[in-house]
Motif scaffolding. Sequence first.
Motif, PDB file in Angstrom:
ATOM      1  N   GLN A 123       0.845  -1.192   0.000  1.00 34.58           N
ATOM      2  CA  GLN A 123       0.000   0.000   0.000  1.00 34.58           C
ATOM      3  C   GLN A 123       0.882   1.244   0.000  1.00 34.58           C
ATOM      4  O   GLN A 123       1.852   1.333   0.761  1.00 34.58           O
ATOM      5  N   VAL A 136      -3.652  -2.220  -9.664  1.00 29.96           N
ATOM      6  CA  VAL A 136      -3.388  -0.919  -9.055  1.00 29.96           C
ATOM      7  C   VAL A 136      -4.738  -0.319  -8.655  1.00 29.96           C
ATOM      8  O   VAL A 136      -5.471   0.212  -9.486  1.00 29.96           O
ATOM      9  N   GLU A 137      -5.071  -0.431  -7.376  1.00 27.68           N
ATOM     10  CA  GLU A 137      -6.349   0.059  -6.856  1.00 27.68           C
ATOM     11  C   GLU A 137      -6.119   1.406  -6.173  1.00 27.68           C
ATOM     12  O   GLU A 137      -5.399   1.494  -5.181  1.00 27.68           O
ATOM     13  N   ILE A 138      -6.748   2.461  -6.697  1.00 29.21           N
ATOM     14  CA  ILE A 138      -6.536   3.810  -6.193  1.00 29.21           C
ATOM     15  C   ILE A 138      -7.778   4.258  -5.436  1.00 29.21           C
ATOM     16  O   ILE A 138      -8.895   4.193  -5.954  1.00 29.21           O
ATOM     17  N   ALA A 163      -5.428   7.997 -11.403  1.00 24.75           N
ATOM     18  CA  ALA A 163      -5.583   6.884 -12.333  1.00 24.75           C
ATOM     19  C   ALA A 163      -5.344   7.338 -13.771  1.00 24.75           C
ATOM     20  O   ALA A 163      -4.651   6.659 -14.550  1.00 24.75           O
ATOM     21  N   ILE A 184      -5.851  -0.862 -13.626  1.00 23.36           N
ATOM     22  CA  ILE A 184      -6.161   0.260 -12.744  1.00 23.36           C
ATOM     23  C   ILE A 184      -7.645   0.325 -12.415  1.00 23.36           C
ATOM     24  O   ILE A 184      -8.502   0.166 -13.278  1.00 23.36           O
ATOM     25  N   ALA A 229     -10.284   2.900  -9.762  1.00 21.67           N
ATOM     26  CA  ALA A 229     -10.283   4.111  -8.934  1.00 21.67           C
ATOM     27  C   ALA A 229     -11.636   4.282  -8.273  1.00 21.67           C
ATOM     28  O   ALA A 229     -12.679   4.029  -8.881  1.00 21.67           O
ATOM     29  N   ILE A 244      -2.832   3.843  -2.773  1.00 22.71           N
ATOM     30  CA  ILE A 244      -2.751   2.910  -3.897  1.00 22.71           C
ATOM     31  C   ILE A 244      -2.456   1.532  -3.332  1.00 22.71           C
ATOM     32  O   ILE A 244      -1.444   1.337  -2.645  1.00 22.71           O
TER      33      ILE A 244
END
Length: 219
Positions: free
Chosen positions: A105, A144-146, A171, A184, A186, A212
């Motif tokens: 993270q 990639v989690e925003i 993102a 990605i 978001a 992130i």
Amino acid sequence: MKKQMMIAASLSTLMLVGCTSNPYTGEQQTGKSALYGLGGAAAGAAIGAATSGSDDRAKGALIGAAVGGAAGGGYGYYVDKQEQRLRQELEGTGVRVVRNGENLQLVMPGNITFASGSSDISSSFYPTLNSLVKVFKEFDKNGVEIIGHTDSTGSNDLNMRLSRDRAQSVASYLASNGVSSARISAMGVGPSQPIASNDTADGRAQNRRVEINLRPTQQ
């Protein structure tokens, strides 16, 4: 008894393979990847034994241990290297790198990412995002989690919209600079996930952030 000794020996070997010597101290140390490999091996051994017949239970456990250990250790080693690169690239930027098992993270405080009340990325933060782009393109095996967060000041609707727009801004920047958009996602959660008290200025500053999360992609 002989079968149990074979299983134990297999697990012990996996742990020894994961042990490395610290280049600075010369001491033996077990990396995170070795621990994940051992955990995977233990789980694999249990599954292998449970799904095999009584005569082949030891054989099934050994096969399960080998497969589980390789899978756990392989991604664990990948995350070890990715964490190392992120810490190297982000040193001194104000972005915090947090390791939780196989997940990484990145915590980006709001005061270095966006102007107050705005979803436009601060120009001074572009070099840091460029460093992230470089690492994300080098290590492209995870999602990639925003997630955008705010403090509790103002209306909930405003905070939800602001947190969502900020996450989307990050993102969009990553995607426009070569990070695959398929990796990605978001979202904004407004003030719903505080990490400090909103009753103090310092607490509110901590809550205004973008995170992130880097996790294994679903195969």
